[in-house]
Motif scaffolding. Sequence first.
Motif, PDB file in Angstrom:
ATOM      1  N   ALA A 147       0.835  -1.205   0.000  1.00  0.00           N
ATOM      2  CA  ALA A 147       0.000   0.000   0.000  1.00  0.00           C
ATOM      3  C   ALA A 147       0.870   1.257   0.000  1.00  0.00           C
ATOM      4  CB  ALA A 147      -0.935   0.005   1.204  1.00  0.00           C
ATOM      5  N   ALA A 148       1.959   1.254   0.764  1.00  0.00           N
ATOM      6  CA  ALA A 148       2.864   2.403   0.796  1.00  0.00           C
ATOM      7  C   ALA A 148       3.531   2.603  -0.559  1.00  0.00           C
ATOM      8  CB  ALA A 148       3.916   2.220   1.885  1.00  0.00           C
ATOM      9  N   LYS A 149       3.921   1.510  -1.189  1.00  0.00           N
ATOM     10  CA  LYS A 149       4.558   1.595  -2.505  1.00  0.00           C
ATOM     11  C   LYS A 149       3.553   2.078  -3.554  1.00  0.00           C
ATOM     12  CE  LYS A 149       7.864  -1.989  -1.345  1.00  0.00           C
ATOM     13  NZ  LYS A 149       8.308  -3.366  -1.581  1.00  0.00           N
ATOM     14  N   GLU A 150       2.339   1.558  -3.516  1.00  0.00           N
ATOM     15  CA  GLU A 150       1.309   1.994  -4.460  1.00  0.00           C
ATOM     16  C   GLU A 150       1.000   3.476  -4.294  1.00  0.00           C
ATOM     17  OE1 GLU A 150      -1.962  -0.727  -3.901  1.00  0.00           O
ATOM     18  OE2 GLU A 150      -0.755  -2.424  -4.576  1.00  0.00           O
ATOM     19  N   LYS A 151       0.957   3.947  -3.043  1.00  0.00           N
ATOM     20  CA  LYS A 151       0.715   5.371  -2.789  1.00  0.00           C
ATOM     21  C   LYS A 151       1.841   6.221  -3.367  1.00  0.00           C
ATOM     22  CE  LYS A 151      -0.029   8.844   0.806  1.00  0.00           C
ATOM     23  NZ  LYS A 151       0.638   9.869   0.014  1.00  0.00           N
ATOM     24  N   ALA A 152       3.075   5.776  -3.221  1.00  0.00           N
ATOM     25  CA  ALA A 152       4.206   6.526  -3.767  1.00  0.00           C
ATOM     26  C   ALA A 152       4.097   6.641  -5.293  1.00  0.00           C
ATOM     27  CB  ALA A 152       5.520   5.853  -3.371  1.00  0.00           C
ATOM     28  N   PHE A 153       3.729   5.550  -5.958  1.00  0.00           N
ATOM     29  CA  PHE A 153       3.572   5.600  -7.404  1.00  0.00           C
ATOM     30  C   PHE A 153       2.383   6.471  -7.803  1.00  0.00           C
ATOM     31  CE2 PHE A 153       6.657   2.255  -7.401  1.00  0.00           C
ATOM     32  CZ  PHE A 153       7.339   2.469  -8.591  1.00  0.00           C
ATOM     33  N   ARG A 154       1.299   6.407  -7.047  1.00  0.00           N
ATOM     34  CA  ARG A 154       0.131   7.246  -7.336  1.00  0.00           C
ATOM     35  C   ARG A 154       0.492   8.726  -7.184  1.00  0.00           C
ATOM     36  NH1 ARG A 154      -3.107   4.933  -4.252  1.00  0.00           N
ATOM     37  NH2 ARG A 154      -2.806   6.221  -2.407  1.00  0.00           N
ATOM     38  N   ASP A 155       1.189   9.075  -6.108  1.00  0.00           N
ATOM     39  CA  ASP A 155       1.585  10.468  -5.884  1.00  0.00           C
ATOM     40  C   ASP A 155       2.481  10.982  -7.017  1.00  0.00           C
ATOM     41  OD1 ASP A 155       0.145  10.373  -3.516  1.00  0.00           O
ATOM     42  OD2 ASP A 155       1.927  10.292  -2.218  1.00  0.00           O
ATOM     43  N   THR A 156       3.421  10.147  -7.442  1.00  0.00           N
ATOM     44  CA  THR A 156       4.324  10.519  -8.536  1.00  0.00           C
ATOM     45  C   THR A 156       3.543  10.699  -9.829  1.00  0.00           C
ATOM     46  OG1 THR A 156       6.148   9.345  -7.474  1.00  0.00           O
ATOM     47  CG2 THR A 156       6.381   9.804  -9.838  1.00  0.00           C
ATOM     48  N   TYR A 157       2.650   9.783 -10.097  1.00  0.00           N
ATOM     49  CA  TYR A 157       1.814   9.835 -11.300  1.00  0.00           C
ATOM     50  C   TYR A 157       0.980  11.113 -11.319  1.00  0.00           C
ATOM     51  CZ  TYR A 157      -1.793   8.289 -14.650  1.00  0.00           C
ATOM     52  OH  TYR A 157      -2.660   8.189 -15.702  1.00  0.00           O
ATOM     53  N   VAL A 158       0.351  11.439 -10.201  1.00  0.00           N
ATOM     54  CA  VAL A 158      -0.518  12.625 -10.122  1.00  0.00           C
ATOM     55  C   VAL A 158       0.298  13.899 -10.369  1.00  0.00           C
ATOM     56  CG1 VAL A 158      -1.906  14.032  -8.517  1.00  0.00           C
ATOM     57  CG2 VAL A 158      -2.305  11.561  -8.702  1.00  0.00           C
ATOM     58  N   THR A 159       1.480  13.988  -9.765  1.00  0.00           N
ATOM     59  CA  THR A 159       2.325  15.171  -9.963  1.00  0.00           C
ATOM     60  C   THR A 159       2.779  15.277 -11.414  1.00  0.00           C
ATOM     61  OG1 THR A 159       3.075  15.112  -7.665  1.00  0.00           O
ATOM     62  CG2 THR A 159       4.444  16.347  -9.222  1.00  0.00           C
ATOM     63  N   LEU A 160       3.232  14.166 -11.982  1.00  0.00           N
ATOM     64  CA  LEU A 160       3.647  14.186 -13.390  1.00  0.00           C
ATOM     65  C   LEU A 160       2.478  14.517 -14.305  1.00  0.00           C
ATOM     66  CD1 LEU A 160       6.095  11.153 -13.462  1.00  0.00           C
ATOM     67  CD2 LEU A 160       6.678  13.554 -13.935  1.00  0.00           C
ATOM     68  N   ASP A 161       1.316  13.981 -14.016  1.00  0.00           N
ATOM     69  CA  ASP A 161       0.134  14.251 -14.827  1.00  0.00           C
ATOM     70  C   ASP A 161      -0.184  15.743 -14.817  1.00  0.00           C
ATOM     71  OD1 ASP A 161      -2.057  13.360 -16.479  1.00  0.00           O
ATOM     72  OD2 ASP A 161      -3.372  13.637 -14.741  1.00  0.00           O
ATOM     73  N   ARG A 162      -0.098  16.373 -13.659  1.00  0.00           N
ATOM     74  CA  ARG A 162      -0.361  17.817 -13.550  1.00  0.00           C
ATOM     75  C   ARG A 162       0.681  18.607 -14.348  1.00  0.00           C
ATOM     76  NH1 ARG A 162       0.138  18.288  -8.450  1.00  0.00           N
ATOM     77  NH2 ARG A 162       2.213  19.183  -8.412  1.00  0.00           N
ATOM     78  N   ARG A 163       1.948  18.255 -14.181  1.00  0.00           N
ATOM     79  CA  ARG A 163       3.014  18.968 -14.890  1.00  0.00           C
ATOM     80  C   ARG A 163       2.890  18.788 -16.402  1.00  0.00           C
ATOM     81  NH1 ARG A 163       8.206  17.730 -10.901  1.00  0.00           N
ATOM     82  NH2 ARG A 163       7.450  19.040  -9.194  1.00  0.00           N
ATOM     83  N   ILE A 164       2.593  17.591 -16.828  1.00  0.00           N
ATOM     84  CA  ILE A 164       2.464  17.322 -18.259  1.00  0.00           C
ATOM     85  C   ILE A 164       1.244  18.046 -18.823  1.00  0.00           C
ATOM     86  CG2 ILE A 164       1.932  15.467 -19.907  1.00  0.00           C
ATOM     87  CD1 ILE A 164       4.048  13.796 -18.245  1.00  0.00           C
ATOM     88  N   GLY A 165       0.175  18.140 -18.037  1.00  0.00           N
ATOM     89  CA  GLY A 165      -0.981  18.919 -18.457  1.00  0.00           C
ATOM     90  C   GLY A 165      -0.626  20.386 -18.669  1.00  0.00           C
ATOM     91  N   LEU A 166       0.168  20.946 -17.766  1.00  0.00           N
ATOM     92  CA  LEU A 166       0.623  22.331 -17.921  1.00  0.00           C
ATOM     93  C   LEU A 166       1.511  22.469 -19.152  1.00  0.00           C
ATOM     94  CD1 LEU A 166       1.467  23.120 -14.184  1.00  0.00           C
ATOM     95  CD2 LEU A 166      -0.396  24.129 -15.544  1.00  0.00           C
ATOM     96  N   PHE A 167       2.410  21.512 -19.345  1.00  0.00           N
ATOM     97  CA  PHE A 167       3.318  21.538 -20.489  1.00  0.00           C
ATOM     98  C   PHE A 167       2.552  21.464 -21.814  1.00  0.00           C
ATOM     99  CE2 PHE A 167       6.019  18.914 -23.416  1.00  0.00           C
ATOM    100  CZ  PHE A 167       6.900  19.932 -23.772  1.00  0.00           C
ATOM    101  N   THR A 168       1.617  20.545 -21.911  1.00  0.00           N
ATOM    102  CA  THR A 168       0.891  20.375 -23.174  1.00  0.00           C
ATOM    103  C   THR A 168      -0.020  21.557 -23.483  1.00  0.00           C
ATOM    104  OG1 THR A 168      -0.864  19.072 -22.126  1.00  0.00           O
ATOM    105  CG2 THR A 168       0.981  17.842 -23.122  1.00  0.00           C
ATOM    106  N   SER A 169      -0.343  22.362 -22.478  1.00  0.00           N
ATOM    107  CA  SER A 169      -1.202  23.524 -22.713  1.00  0.00           C
ATOM    108  C   SER A 169      -0.402  24.767 -23.130  1.00  0.00           C
ATOM    109  CB  SER A 169      -2.041  23.832 -21.476  1.00  0.00           C
ATOM    110  OG  SER A 169      -1.221  24.318 -20.430  1.00  0.00           O
ATOM    111  N   LEU A 170       0.923  24.685 -23.104  1.00  0.00           N
ATOM    112  CA  LEU A 170       1.736  25.834 -23.511  1.00  0.00           C
ATOM    113  C   LEU A 170       1.588  26.100 -25.017  1.00  0.00           C
ATOM    114  CD1 LEU A 170       5.116  25.136 -21.654  1.00  0.00           C
ATOM    115  CD2 LEU A 170       3.442  26.926 -21.121  1.00  0.00           C
ATOM    116  N   PRO A 171       1.536  27.370 -25.401  1.00  0.00           N
ATOM    117  CA  PRO A 171       1.503  27.707 -26.827  1.00  0.00           C
ATOM    118  C   PRO A 171       2.925  27.671 -27.397  1.00  0.00           C
ATOM    119  CG  PRO A 171       1.382  29.699 -25.532  1.00  0.00           C
ATOM    120  CD  PRO A 171       1.395  28.551 -24.554  1.00  0.00           C
ATOM    121  N   ILE A 172       3.473  26.492 -27.543  1.00  0.00           N
ATOM    122  CA  ILE A 172       4.888  26.319 -27.875  1.00  0.00           C
ATOM    123  C   ILE A 172       5.305  27.100 -29.112  1.00  0.00           C
ATOM    124  CG2 ILE A 172       6.619  24.611 -28.585  1.00  0.00           C
ATOM    125  CD1 ILE A 172       5.212  22.644 -26.670  1.00  0.00           C
ATOM    126  N   ALA A 173       4.547  26.980 -30.172  1.00  0.00           N
ATOM    127  CA  ALA A 173       4.913  27.647 -31.425  1.00  0.00           C
ATOM    128  C   ALA A 173       4.892  29.168 -31.299  1.00  0.00           C
ATOM    129  CB  ALA A 173       3.989  27.203 -32.551  1.00  0.00           C
TER     130      ALA A 173
END
Length: 166
Positions: A123-149
């Motif tokens: 359960a502790a290991k699963e929580k660590a992976f979930r927390d990492t996933y959630v943070t990466l998901d948020r960051r990637i969402g911010l990244f993909t919303s950038l007007p790169i061009a």
Amino acid sequence: MNASKIVYNVLFLCTGNSARSILAEVLLNSRGAGRFRAFSAGSHPVGRVNPYALAFLQKAGHATDGLRSKSWDEFAQPGSPALDFVFTVCDSAANEVCPIWPGQPITAHWGLPDPAAVQGSDAAKEKAFRDTYVTLDRRIGLFTSLPIAGLDQLSLSRKVARIGTS
């Protein structure tokens, strides 16, 4: 940044390439809506994807076929995909000497604690992976919303670096 470019190549780096960088690769390939092609690699790959990472990704509905732990050397070779962005996702990789990437991609550090290093119950290991996933998901969402061009290289570099602190 080439404004006419349609697909941006992104490399996520970590030391072992078994957890954080793998999660980020899968998330960006999933969320990237065809605008991004993500890869992952490690400075000292462990040679296998962490089983908790695979299980978590599968449980979240992501395909895991073809995921593997690999060296960043693969992406510094002639004929490798031209990288537009390189993000480190662990503290160790941020402090290491990285290869010289052709084309001078934009780089940023998006460091996170290593979920693969968590000791204790499943359960502790699963929580660590979930927390990492959630943070990466948020960051990637911010990244993909950038007007790169629409951003110059300096502005884009600052924005992707700022995402790593969110």
